[in-house]
Design a protein around this motif. Structure first.
Motif, PDB file in Angstrom:
ATOM      1  N   ALA A 192       0.810  -1.228   0.000  1.00  0.00           N
ATOM      2  CA  ALA A 192       0.000   0.000   0.000  1.00  0.00           C
ATOM      3  C   ALA A 192       0.839   1.273   0.000  1.00  0.00           C
ATOM      4  O   ALA A 192       0.431   2.282  -0.580  1.00  0.00           O
ATOM      5  N   ARG A 193       1.985   1.251   0.645  1.00  0.00           N
ATOM      6  CA  ARG A 193       2.768   2.483   0.837  1.00  0.00           C
ATOM      7  C   ARG A 193       3.113   3.251  -0.444  1.00  0.00           C
ATOM      8  O   ARG A 193       3.009   4.472  -0.448  1.00  0.00           O
ATOM      9  N   PRO A 194       3.506   2.594  -1.535  1.00  0.00           N
ATOM     10  CA  PRO A 194       3.811   3.373  -2.747  1.00  0.00           C
ATOM     11  C   PRO A 194       2.610   4.157  -3.296  1.00  0.00           C
ATOM     12  O   PRO A 194       2.780   5.115  -4.050  1.00  0.00           O
ATOM     13  N   PHE A 195       1.410   3.755  -2.911  1.00  0.00           N
ATOM     14  CA  PHE A 195       0.212   4.433  -3.396  1.00  0.00           C
ATOM     15  C   PHE A 195      -0.175   5.629  -2.521  1.00  0.00           C
ATOM     16  O   PHE A 195      -1.179   6.281  -2.778  1.00  0.00           O
ATOM     17  N   PRO A 243       0.961  11.549  -4.179  1.00  0.00           N
ATOM     18  CA  PRO A 243       0.057  12.038  -5.234  1.00  0.00           C
ATOM     19  C   PRO A 243       0.119  11.162  -6.501  1.00  0.00           C
ATOM     20  O   PRO A 243      -0.914  10.774  -7.042  1.00  0.00           O
ATOM     21  N   ALA A 244       1.329  10.844  -6.944  1.00  0.00           N
ATOM     22  CA  ALA A 244       1.460   9.999  -8.141  1.00  0.00           C
ATOM     23  C   ALA A 244       0.896   8.606  -7.868  1.00  0.00           C
ATOM     24  O   ALA A 244       0.261   8.003  -8.748  1.00  0.00           O
ATOM     25  N   GLY A 245       1.107   8.095  -6.670  1.00  0.00           N
ATOM     26  CA  GLY A 245       0.588   6.781  -6.308  1.00  0.00           C
ATOM     27  C   GLY A 245      -0.929   6.733  -6.308  1.00  0.00           C
ATOM     28  O   GLY A 245      -1.534   5.740  -6.738  1.00  0.00           O
ATOM     29  N   LEU A 246      -1.550   7.813  -5.810  1.00  0.00           N
ATOM     30  CA  LEU A 246      -3.017   7.865  -5.833  1.00  0.00           C
ATOM     31  C   LEU A 246      -3.547   7.860  -7.268  1.00  0.00           C
ATOM     32  O   LEU A 246      -4.541   7.187  -7.560  1.00  0.00           O
ATOM     33  N   TYR A 247      -2.864   8.588  -8.144  1.00  0.00           N
ATOM     34  CA  TYR A 247      -3.285   8.581  -9.547  1.00  0.00           C
ATOM     35  C   TYR A 247      -3.053   7.215 -10.179  1.00  0.00           C
ATOM     36  O   TYR A 247      -3.856   6.754 -10.994  1.00  0.00           O
ATOM     37  N   VAL A 253     -13.143   8.394  -8.080  1.00  0.00           N
ATOM     38  CA  VAL A 253     -13.190   9.065  -6.778  1.00  0.00           C
ATOM     39  C   VAL A 253     -11.837   9.017  -6.054  1.00  0.00           C
ATOM     40  O   VAL A 253     -11.555   9.887  -5.233  1.00  0.00           O
ATOM     41  N   THR A 254     -11.017   8.046  -6.360  1.00  0.00           N
ATOM     42  CA  THR A 254      -9.748   7.842  -5.636  1.00  0.00           C
ATOM     43  C   THR A 254      -8.910   9.107  -5.486  1.00  0.00           C
ATOM     44  O   THR A 254      -8.468   9.421  -4.374  1.00  0.00           O
ATOM     45  N   PRO A 255      -8.673   9.879  -6.543  1.00  0.00           N
ATOM     46  CA  PRO A 255      -7.846  11.082  -6.357  1.00  0.00           C
ATOM     47  C   PRO A 255      -8.478  12.113  -5.421  1.00  0.00           C
ATOM     48  O   PRO A 255      -7.774  12.922  -4.816  1.00  0.00           O
ATOM     49  N   LEU A 256      -9.791  12.072  -5.289  1.00  0.00           N
ATOM     50  CA  LEU A 256     -10.471  13.028  -4.421  1.00  0.00           C
ATOM     51  C   LEU A 256     -10.248  12.737  -2.941  1.00  0.00           C
ATOM     52  O   LEU A 256     -10.447  13.602  -2.094  1.00  0.00           O
ATOM     53  N   GLY A 294      -7.416  12.155  -1.476  1.00  0.00           N
ATOM     54  CA  GLY A 294      -6.260  12.929  -1.046  1.00  0.00           C
ATOM     55  C   GLY A 294      -5.243  12.067  -0.313  1.00  0.00           C
ATOM     56  O   GLY A 294      -5.586  11.064   0.309  1.00  0.00           O
ATOM     57  N   VAL A 295      -3.987  12.478  -0.411  1.00  0.00           N
ATOM     58  CA  VAL A 295      -2.884  11.711   0.155  1.00  0.00           C
ATOM     59  C   VAL A 295      -2.988  11.622   1.675  1.00  0.00           C
ATOM     60  O   VAL A 295      -2.814  10.539   2.254  1.00  0.00           O
ATOM     61  N   GLU A 296      -3.283  12.725   2.334  1.00  0.00           N
ATOM     62  CA  GLU A 296      -3.333  12.711   3.807  1.00  0.00           C
ATOM     63  C   GLU A 296      -4.434  11.790   4.310  1.00  0.00           C
ATOM     64  O   GLU A 296      -4.232  11.033   5.274  1.00  0.00           O
ATOM     65  N   ARG A 297      -5.575  11.842   3.699  1.00  0.00           N
ATOM     66  CA  ARG A 297      -6.676  10.968   4.108  1.00  0.00           C
ATOM     67  C   ARG A 297      -6.330   9.509   3.832  1.00  0.00           C
ATOM     68  O   ARG A 297      -6.601   8.626   4.641  1.00  0.00           O
ATOM     69  N   ALA A 298      -5.716   9.245   2.673  1.00  0.00           N
ATOM     70  CA  ALA A 298      -5.308   7.872   2.338  1.00  0.00           C
ATOM     71  C   ALA A 298      -4.294   7.355   3.356  1.00  0.00           C
ATOM     72  O   ALA A 298      -4.385   6.208   3.809  1.00  0.00           O
ATOM     73  N   ARG A 299      -3.349   8.196   3.741  1.00  0.00           N
ATOM     74  CA  ARG A 299      -2.362   7.797   4.759  1.00  0.00           C
ATOM     75  C   ARG A 299      -3.053   7.508   6.086  1.00  0.00           C
ATOM     76  O   ARG A 299      -2.715   6.539   6.772  1.00  0.00           O
ATOM     77  N   ALA A 300      -3.996   8.343   6.458  1.00  0.00           N
ATOM     78  CA  ALA A 300      -4.720   8.140   7.714  1.00  0.00           C
ATOM     79  C   ALA A 300      -5.486   6.814   7.689  1.00  0.00           C
ATOM     80  O   ALA A 300      -5.505   6.084   8.692  1.00  0.00           O
ATOM     81  N   ILE A 301      -6.077   6.488   6.562  1.00  0.00           N
ATOM     82  CA  ILE A 301      -6.815   5.223   6.433  1.00  0.00           C
ATOM     83  C   ILE A 301      -5.859   4.042   6.584  1.00  0.00           C
ATOM     84  O   ILE A 301      -6.133   3.098   7.335  1.00  0.00           O
ATOM     85  N   VAL A 302      -4.724   4.095   5.900  1.00  0.00           N
ATOM     86  CA  VAL A 302      -3.757   2.995   5.968  1.00  0.00           C
ATOM     87  C   VAL A 302      -3.169   2.891   7.370  1.00  0.00           C
ATOM     88  O   VAL A 302      -2.992   1.786   7.897  1.00  0.00           O
TER      89      VAL A 302
END
Length: 128
Positions: free
Chosen positions: A31-34, A37-41, A80-83, A85-93
């Motif tokens: 999960a970490r590489p995603f 910003p580029a990882g989310l895209y 929806v994935t890019p919406l 955001g990186v900080e929210r994705a990190r918080a989820i992980v």
């Protein structure tokens, strides 16, 4: 004809699930590489490709309605994935990681089952 792209993604999901059952921490490594910003895209792009592949392979599959629905849901998730955001994705992980190995193993079992279902469903219906 079934989609080789959908089949490859389905097998990959099953393999990630199987590895996650044995080594739950590997899911975090995956999960970490995603979590950039580029990882989310990239994650969004993968979801768009998988959703499209599932939708297009549905007519010749064993579960056409299920694959159409899953294809649309996964495609929308890709949009929806890019919406998120990186900080929210990190918080989820991070939240997910704090839950511990048993929690991660449960989700790995879900991934394995989902990947195996997709692999089965994508296979063409047999001729009678």
């Amino acid at each position: 004809m079934s989609s080789p792209v959908a089949l490859a993604f389905s097998i990959l999901v099953a393999v990630v699930g199987a590895v996650g059952i044995v080594v739950p921490a590997s899911l975090l490594t995956i999960a970490r590489p995603f979590l950039t910003p580029a990882g989310l895209y990239a994650a969004a792009g993968l979801r768009l490709v998988l959703g499209t592949a599932l939708f297009l392979s549905a007519p010749t599959s064993r579960a056409p309605q299920a694959l159409r629905i899953l294809g649309v849901v996964i495609f929308v998730a890709g949009l929806v994935t890019p919406l998120v955001g990186v900080e929210r994705a990190r918080a989820i992980v991070e939240w997910w990681a704090v839950q511990g190995s048993p929690f991660m193993r449960v989700w790995a079992v879900v991934a394995l089952a989902f990947g195996l279902f997709l692999t089965y469903a994508i296979a063409p219906r047999t001729m009678r």
